[in-house]
Design a protein around this motif. Structure first.
Motif, PDB file in Angstrom:
ATOM      1  N   LYS A 183       0.847  -1.189   0.000  1.00 59.15           N
ATOM      2  CA  LYS A 183       0.000   0.000   0.000  1.00 59.15           C
ATOM      3  C   LYS A 183       0.887   1.245   0.000  1.00 59.15           C
ATOM      4  O   LYS A 183       2.016   1.210   0.489  1.00 59.15           O
ATOM      5  N   VAL A 184       0.373   2.330  -0.545  1.00 55.69           N
ATOM      6  CA  VAL A 184       1.116   3.585  -0.594  1.00 55.69           C
ATOM      7  C   VAL A 184       0.340   4.650   0.172  1.00 55.69           C
ATOM      8  O   VAL A 184      -0.892   4.722   0.084  1.00 55.69           O
ATOM      9  N   GLY A 185       1.049   5.471   0.928  1.00 53.35           N
ATOM     10  CA  GLY A 185       0.395   6.544   1.655  1.00 53.35           C
ATOM     11  C   GLY A 185       1.378   7.634   2.033  1.00 53.35           C
ATOM     12  O   GLY A 185       2.597   7.430   2.005  1.00 53.35           O
ATOM     13  N   LYS A 186       0.844   8.774   2.403  1.00 54.45           N
ATOM     14  CA  LYS A 186       1.668   9.888   2.867  1.00 54.45           C
ATOM     15  C   LYS A 186       1.844   9.783   4.376  1.00 54.45           C
ATOM     16  O   LYS A 186       0.970   9.319   5.104  1.00 54.45           O
ATOM     17  N   LEU A 187       3.012  10.244   4.840  1.00 56.21           N
ATOM     18  CA  LEU A 187       3.390  10.150   6.248  1.00 56.21           C
ATOM     19  C   LEU A 187       3.455  11.534   6.874  1.00 56.21           C
ATOM     20  O   LEU A 187       3.996  12.467   6.286  1.00 56.21           O
ATOM     21  N   SER A 188       2.911  11.644   8.088  1.00 53.53           N
ATOM     22  CA  SER A 188       3.022  12.885   8.851  1.00 53.53           C
ATOM     23  C   SER A 188       3.724  12.581  10.163  1.00 53.53           C
ATOM     24  O   SER A 188       3.414  11.597  10.837  1.00 53.53           O
ATOM     25  N   THR A 189       4.680  13.429  10.534  1.00 55.21           N
ATOM     26  CA  THR A 189       5.566  13.164  11.674  1.00 55.21           C
ATOM     27  C   THR A 189       5.438  14.245  12.734  1.00 55.21           C
ATOM     28  O   THR A 189       5.392  15.442  12.422  1.00 55.21           O
ATOM     29  N   GLY A 190       5.408  13.819  13.994  1.00 56.67           N
ATOM     30  CA  GLY A 190       5.427  14.748  15.121  1.00 56.67           C
ATOM     31  C   GLY A 190       6.019  14.066  16.336  1.00 56.67           C
ATOM     32  O   GLY A 190       6.169  12.848  16.371  1.00 56.67           O
ATOM     33  N   ASP A 191       6.327  14.838  17.367  1.00 56.29           N
ATOM     34  CA  ASP A 191       7.019  14.294  18.530  1.00 56.29           C
ATOM     35  C   ASP A 191       6.088  13.852  19.649  1.00 56.29           C
ATOM     36  O   ASP A 191       6.554  13.639  20.777  1.00 56.29           O
ATOM     37  N   SER A 192       4.808  13.677  19.362  1.00 53.03           N
ATOM     38  CA  SER A 192       3.855  13.200  20.367  1.00 53.03           C
ATOM     39  C   SER A 192       3.131  11.965  19.862  1.00 53.03           C
ATOM     40  O   SER A 192       2.800  11.877  18.676  1.00 53.03           O
ATOM     41  N   LEU A 193       2.889  11.014  20.768  1.00 50.24           N
ATOM     42  CA  LEU A 193       2.138   9.821  20.393  1.00 50.24           C
ATOM     43  C   LEU A 193       0.664  10.150  20.207  1.00 50.24           C
ATOM     44  O   LEU A 193       0.011   9.624  19.303  1.00 50.24           O
ATOM     45  N   ASP A 194       0.142  11.033  21.049  1.00 50.93           N
ATOM     46  CA  ASP A 194      -1.267  11.407  20.912  1.00 50.93           C
ATOM     47  C   ASP A 194      -1.427  12.468  19.826  1.00 50.93           C
ATOM     48  O   ASP A 194      -0.456  12.840  19.145  1.00 50.93           O
ATOM     49  N   MET A 195      -2.655  12.954  19.660  1.00 54.30           N
ATOM     50  CA  MET A 195      -2.925  13.913  18.586  1.00 54.30           C
ATOM     51  C   MET A 195      -3.813  15.036  19.111  1.00 54.30           C
ATOM     52  O   MET A 195      -4.972  14.811  19.473  1.00 54.30           O
ATOM     53  N   SER A 196      -3.259  16.232  19.180  1.00 53.32           N
ATOM     54  CA  SER A 196      -4.030  17.395  19.591  1.00 53.32           C
ATOM     55  C   SER A 196      -4.913  17.857  18.432  1.00 53.32           C
ATOM     56  O   SER A 196      -4.682  17.471  17.278  1.00 53.32           O
ATOM     57  N   PRO A 197      -5.918  18.695  18.711  1.00 55.66           N
ATOM     58  CA  PRO A 197      -6.732  19.242  17.613  1.00 55.66           C
ATOM     59  C   PRO A 197      -5.901  19.985  16.566  1.00 55.66           C
ATOM     60  O   PRO A 197      -6.175  19.895  15.363  1.00 55.66           O
ATOM     61  N   GLN A 198      -4.861  20.704  17.015  1.00 57.52           N
ATOM     62  CA  GLN A 198      -3.993  21.410  16.069  1.00 57.52           C
ATOM     63  C   GLN A 198      -3.222  20.429  15.196  1.00 57.52           C
ATOM     64  O   GLN A 198      -3.082  20.629  13.990  1.00 57.52           O
ATOM     65  N   ASP A 199      -2.725  19.354  15.828  1.00 58.49           N
ATOM     66  CA  ASP A 199      -2.029  18.324  15.056  1.00 58.49           C
ATOM     67  C   ASP A 199      -2.975  17.689  14.044  1.00 58.49           C
ATOM     68  O   ASP A 199      -2.594  17.445  12.887  1.00 58.49           O
ATOM     69  N   GLU A 200      -4.175  17.393  14.468  1.00 62.72           N
ATOM     70  CA  GLU A 200      -5.143  16.750  13.579  1.00 62.72           C
ATOM     71  C   GLU A 200      -5.405  17.606  12.347  1.00 62.72           C
ATOM     72  O   GLU A 200      -5.468  17.094  11.220  1.00 62.72           O
ATOM     73  N   ALA A 201      -5.531  18.915  12.559  1.00 66.63           N
ATOM     74  CA  ALA A 201      -5.768  19.806  11.424  1.00 66.63           C
ATOM     75  C   ALA A 201      -4.582  19.789  10.463  1.00 66.63           C
ATOM     76  O   ALA A 201      -4.758  19.755   9.232  1.00 66.63           O
ATOM     77  N   SER A 202      -3.371  19.774  11.020  1.00 69.67           N
ATOM     78  CA  SER A 202      -2.178  19.760  10.168  1.00 69.67           C
ATOM     79  C   SER A 202      -2.030  18.427   9.442  1.00 69.67           C
ATOM     80  O   SER A 202      -1.634  18.382   8.272  1.00 69.67           O
ATOM     81  N   ILE A 203      -2.347  17.337  10.125  1.00 68.32           N
ATOM     82  CA  ILE A 203      -2.268  16.014   9.503  1.00 68.32           C
ATOM     83  C   ILE A 203      -3.258  15.918   8.348  1.00 68.32           C
ATOM     84  O   ILE A 203      -2.948  15.359   7.286  1.00 68.32           O
ATOM     85  N   THR A 204      -4.439  16.469   8.550  1.00 68.61           N
ATOM     86  CA  THR A 204      -5.436  16.483   7.478  1.00 68.61           C
ATOM     87  C   THR A 204      -4.931  17.288   6.287  1.00 68.61           C
ATOM     88  O   THR A 204      -5.063  16.874   5.133  1.00 68.61           O
ATOM     89  N   THR A 205      -4.312  18.424   6.576  1.00 68.64           N
ATOM     90  CA  THR A 205      -3.733  19.249   5.501  1.00 68.64           C
ATOM     91  C   THR A 205      -2.620  18.497   4.781  1.00 68.64           C
ATOM     92  O   THR A 205      -2.469  18.599   3.559  1.00 68.64           O
ATOM     93  N   ASN A 206      -1.852  17.703   5.529  1.00 69.55           N
ATOM     94  CA  ASN A 206      -0.784  16.899   4.935  1.00 69.55           C
ATOM     95  C   ASN A 206      -1.316  15.710   4.140  1.00 69.55           C
ATOM     96  O   ASN A 206      -0.530  15.026   3.475  1.00 69.55           O
ATOM     97  N   ASP A 207      -2.620  15.451   4.235  1.00 66.23           N
ATOM     98  CA  ASP A 207      -3.260  14.336   3.517  1.00 66.23           C
ATOM     99  C   ASP A 207      -2.619  13.003   3.887  1.00 66.23           C
ATOM    100  O   ASP A 207      -2.433  12.119   3.050  1.00 66.23           O
ATOM    101  N   ALA A 208      -2.294  12.860   5.179  1.00 62.94           N
ATOM    102  CA  ALA A 208      -1.532  11.695   5.628  1.00 62.94           C
ATOM    103  C   ALA A 208      -2.419  10.487   5.888  1.00 62.94           C
ATOM    104  O   ALA A 208      -3.527  10.610   6.406  1.00 62.94           O
ATOM    105  N   THR A 209      -1.891   9.325   5.548  1.00 62.68           N
ATOM    106  CA  THR A 209      -2.528   8.048   5.859  1.00 62.68           C
ATOM    107  C   THR A 209      -1.940   7.452   7.122  1.00 62.68           C
ATOM    108  O   THR A 209      -2.622   6.751   7.865  1.00 62.68           O
ATOM    109  N   VAL A 210      -0.657   7.722   7.378  1.00 59.29           N
ATOM    110  CA  VAL A 210       0.021   7.203   8.564  1.00 59.29           C
ATOM    111  C   VAL A 210       0.732   8.333   9.297  1.00 59.29           C
ATOM    112  O   VAL A 210       1.113   9.341   8.702  1.00 59.29           O
ATOM    113  N   LYS A 211       0.929   8.122  10.596  1.00 58.40           N
ATOM    114  CA  LYS A 211       1.495   9.137  11.492  1.00 58.40           C
ATOM    115  C   LYS A 211       2.566   8.479  12.350  1.00 58.40           C
ATOM    116  O   LYS A 211       2.328   7.444  12.962  1.00 58.40           O
TER     117      LYS A 211
END
Length: 265
Positions: free
Chosen positions: A169-197
């Motif tokens: 499978k192919v997907g885009k990756l989004s990277t951050g230094d937290s295991l959880d996901m804040s609302p701000q992170d979620e918005a950025s991940i959505t903008t990154n069109d990421a399938t995996v984090k």
């Protein structure tokens, strides 16, 4: 592909051309967790360095040896000296990637690891994704151009033949230094069109791009970020089984790479 530091486009083109004229020989595999690394160490029958290539005092560990016609180096950032847990996150990943390139001058880097996946993008527990590109989701700098720098979007090495052969499978990756996901992170991940984090990939991509070493990412899904279970609980529940799927995928990729030139991937 050997790194360079003179900033010359001509020198960079010469390095790339040289790497493409010979079979892939030296691979560095960056893996953040010991649990993920050891099955591959055993599979490829690698040995731990008796004398480290790295600076005195750092916990970084190198396992190395030969498999088929490849010199394989698995680099694990080791345990935090004070707390004894795996040195996960972007800072250890950046440092070991830089140090490994300088010491080993690899033809190719593979960043392998577990990741969270998004069911809204088609990810399921145990899926292994070949990453098309990687970006950060927690470096928010709302100033023109700095905002793009913060996202730090970089493409992985294009591997159409590998993709077709292994049916990954192919997907885009989004990277951050937290295991959880804040609302701000979620918005950025959505903008990154990421399938995996994950917590390392975009940092590895940044260093590999600086030093002009091609990089492949393999990310196996341990938890569904937009699911119903708590992330930490689901991650620990699935880690062992998903690591087995990751190790199988890495082995298949290494087998495919053996004897090939970069343009053949």
């Amino acid at each position: 592909m050997a790194p360079h530091g003179d900033g010359s486009d001509v020198a960079e083109e010469a390095i790339v051309a040289d790497a493409e004229r010979r079979p892939i020989s030296t691979i560095v595999i960056i893996i953040a967790m010991q649990t993920e690394a050891l099955p591959l160490v055993n599979k490829f029958q690698l040995l731990e360095d008796s004398e480290s290539l790295f600076p005195k005092g750092v916990p970084w560990v190198r396992y190395h040896g030969f498999y088929k016609d490849l010199h394989i180096n698995i680099i694990w950032p080791g345990k935090d000296p004070k707390l004894g847990v795996d040195s996960v996150g972007t800072i250890p990943a950046s440092l070991v990637t830089y140090a490994s390139i300088q010491a080993l001058q690899p033809d190719l880097i593979i960043n392998a690891g577990t990741a969270g996946g998004f069911k809204a993008k088609g990810a399921c527990i145990g899926d292994v994704f070949l990453v098309s590109d990687a970006a950060f989701h927690d470096r928010r700098i709302p100033i023109p151009v700095f905002d793009l720098y913060g996202v730090g979007l970089r493409q992985a090495l294009s591997t159409p033949n590998l993709l077709n052969e292994l049916n990954l499978k192919v997907g885009k990756l989004s990277t951050g230094d937290s295991l959880d996901m804040s609302p701000q992170d979620e918005a950025s991940i959505t903008t990154n069109d990421a399938t995996v984090k994950d917590m390392e990939g975009a940092a590895v991509a940044y260093v590999a791009d600086l030093l002009k070493v091609p990089v492949i990412f393999l990310k196996a899904v341990t938890d569904i970020v937009d699911g119903e279970k708590p992330t930490a609980e689901e991650f620990m529940q699935n880690l062992a089984a998903v690591t087995a799927a990751l190790d199988l995928a890495v082995t298949q990729v290494v087998d495919f790479i053996s004897g090939k030139y970069l343009p053949e991937l």
